[in-house]
Design a protein around this motif. Structure first.
Motif, mmCIF file in Angstrom:
data_model
loop_
_atom_site.group_PDB
_atom_site.id
_atom_site.type_symbol
_atom_site.label_atom_id
_atom_site.label_comp_id
_atom_site.label_asym_id
_atom_site.label_seq_id
_atom_site.Cartn_x
_atom_site.Cartn_y
_atom_site.Cartn_z
ATOM 1 N N ASP A 1 20.306 9.665 14.421
ATOM 2 C CA ASP A 1 18.974 9.542 15.008
ATOM 3 C C ASP A 1 18.944 8.181 15.722
ATOM 4 O OD1 ASP A 1 16.356 10.041 15.611
ATOM 5 O OD2 ASP A 1 15.615 9.936 13.558
ATOM 6 N N PHE A 2 18.580 8.151 17.002
ATOM 7 C CA PHE A 2 18.638 6.932 17.809
ATOM 8 C C PHE A 2 17.250 6.320 17.995
ATOM 9 C CE2 PHE A 2 22.264 9.508 18.949
ATOM 10 C CZ PHE A 2 23.293 8.595 18.820
ATOM 11 N N GLU A 3 17.186 4.991 17.857
ATOM 12 C CA GLU A 3 15.907 4.273 17.967
ATOM 13 C C GLU A 3 16.095 2.959 18.727
ATOM 14 O OE1 GLU A 3 12.552 2.256 15.041
ATOM 15 O OE2 GLU A 3 14.250 3.289 14.164
ATOM 16 N N PRO A 4 15.765 2.928 20.027
ATOM 17 C CA PRO A 4 15.756 1.644 20.734
ATOM 18 C C PRO A 4 14.637 0.762 20.173
ATOM 19 C CG PRO A 4 15.582 3.488 22.279
ATOM 20 C CD PRO A 4 15.436 4.040 20.902
ATOM 21 N N PHE A 5 14.839 -0.547 20.185
ATOM 22 C CA PHE A 5 13.815 -1.443 19.641
ATOM 23 C C PHE A 5 13.689 -2.715 20.463
ATOM 24 C CE2 PHE A 5 17.642 -3.066 17.650
ATOM 25 C CZ PHE A 5 17.456 -4.437 17.705
ATOM 26 N N LEU A 6 12.538 -3.347 20.322
ATOM 27 C CA LEU A 6 12.263 -4.694 20.833
ATOM 28 C C LEU A 6 11.995 -5.570 19.625
ATOM 29 C CD1 LEU A 6 9.762 -3.922 23.732
ATOM 30 C CD2 LEU A 6 12.143 -4.639 23.964
ATOM 31 N N ALA A 7 12.456 -6.818 19.667
ATOM 32 C CA ALA A 7 12.251 -7.724 18.550
ATOM 33 C C ALA A 7 11.856 -9.106 19.057
ATOM 34 C CB ALA A 7 13.514 -7.826 17.709
ATOM 35 N N ALA A 8 11.002 -9.761 18.292
ATOM 36 C CA ALA A 8 10.638 -11.157 18.544
ATOM 37 C C ALA A 8 10.889 -11.921 17.254
ATOM 38 C CB ALA A 8 9.180 -11.271 18.954
ATOM 39 N N GLN A 9 11.502 -13.097 17.367
ATOM 40 C CA GLN A 9 11.895 -13.841 16.183
ATOM 41 C C GLN A 9 11.499 -15.304 16.307
ATOM 42 O OE1 GLN A 9 16.087 -15.354 15.079
ATOM 43 N NE2 GLN A 9 15.975 -13.302 14.193
ATOM 44 N N ILE A 10 11.041 -15.857 15.204
ATOM 45 C CA ILE A 10 10.810 -17.292 15.093
ATOM 46 C C ILE A 10 11.562 -17.742 13.850
ATOM 47 C CG2 ILE A 10 8.659 -17.040 13.821
ATOM 48 C CD1 ILE A 10 7.677 -19.545 15.426
ATOM 49 N N ALA A 11 12.175 -18.921 13.906
ATOM 50 C CA ALA A 11 13.000 -19.376 12.788
ATOM 51 C C ALA A 11 12.754 -20.847 12.500
ATOM 52 C CB ALA A 11 14.479 -19.143 13.091
#
Length: 153
Positions: free
Chosen positions: A104-114
């Motif tokens: 099952d394929f799922e494109p994603f967008l991510a935002a990260q703060i570290a």
């Protein structure tokens, strides 16, 4: 019939990243140089929108790596590596788009703060012998990403 629990279990993501050499131009007071970074991360994620096809997850974990510098006049030598360590918080939005067999394929967008816990600096000595900072990672880092998740059914 498929029975889904009311909350999703935690899932884990392991990944690596390489940032190619970035040049820092020399100026009158600082020598030029090249910097690159190699890092590995392990994140634990909790999915907050459990319904298909959309997903929203928050992830946190640990990211460790090596920051490498190659520049003339570095105080510790011309070719130096330092360890980096940070704790990221990442939000991920995905959309399942289709299946191929048991995948099952799922494109994603991510935002990260570290929050950067270990951030050694690179210094050099100017012509007068004074030690000055050439590069020091910030206390907080932010980045975005896109990718493809493959679910094994």
């Amino acid at each position: 019939m498929v029975v889904e629990p009311p909350t999703r279990l935690v899932y884990f993501i392991g990944r690596g990243a390489y940032w190619p050499p970035r040049s820092v131009a020399s100026v009158e007071t600082q020598p030029g140089g090249h910097f690159d970074r190699l890092s590995l991360s392990l994140l634990a994620c909790h999915e907050f929108i459990p319904r298909k096809p959309a997903s929203f997850a928050l992830c946190t974990g640990i990211d460790g790596g090596r920051l490498h510098a190659n520049a003339p006049n570095l105080t510790a030598g011309t070719d130096v590596s330092r360890l980096l360590l940070d704790i990221p918080l990442e939000g991920r939005i995905g959309l399942r788009v289709g299946k191929l067999g048991k995948l099952d394929f799922e494109p994603f967008l991510a935002a990260q703060i570290a929050a950067v816990l270990r951030r050694d600096r690179f210094t050099y000595r100017d012509p007068s012998g004074e030690q000055l900072t050439l590069l020091r990672p910030s206390l907080i880092a932010a980045q975005g990403g896109i990718g493809l998740v493959v679910h094994f059914l």
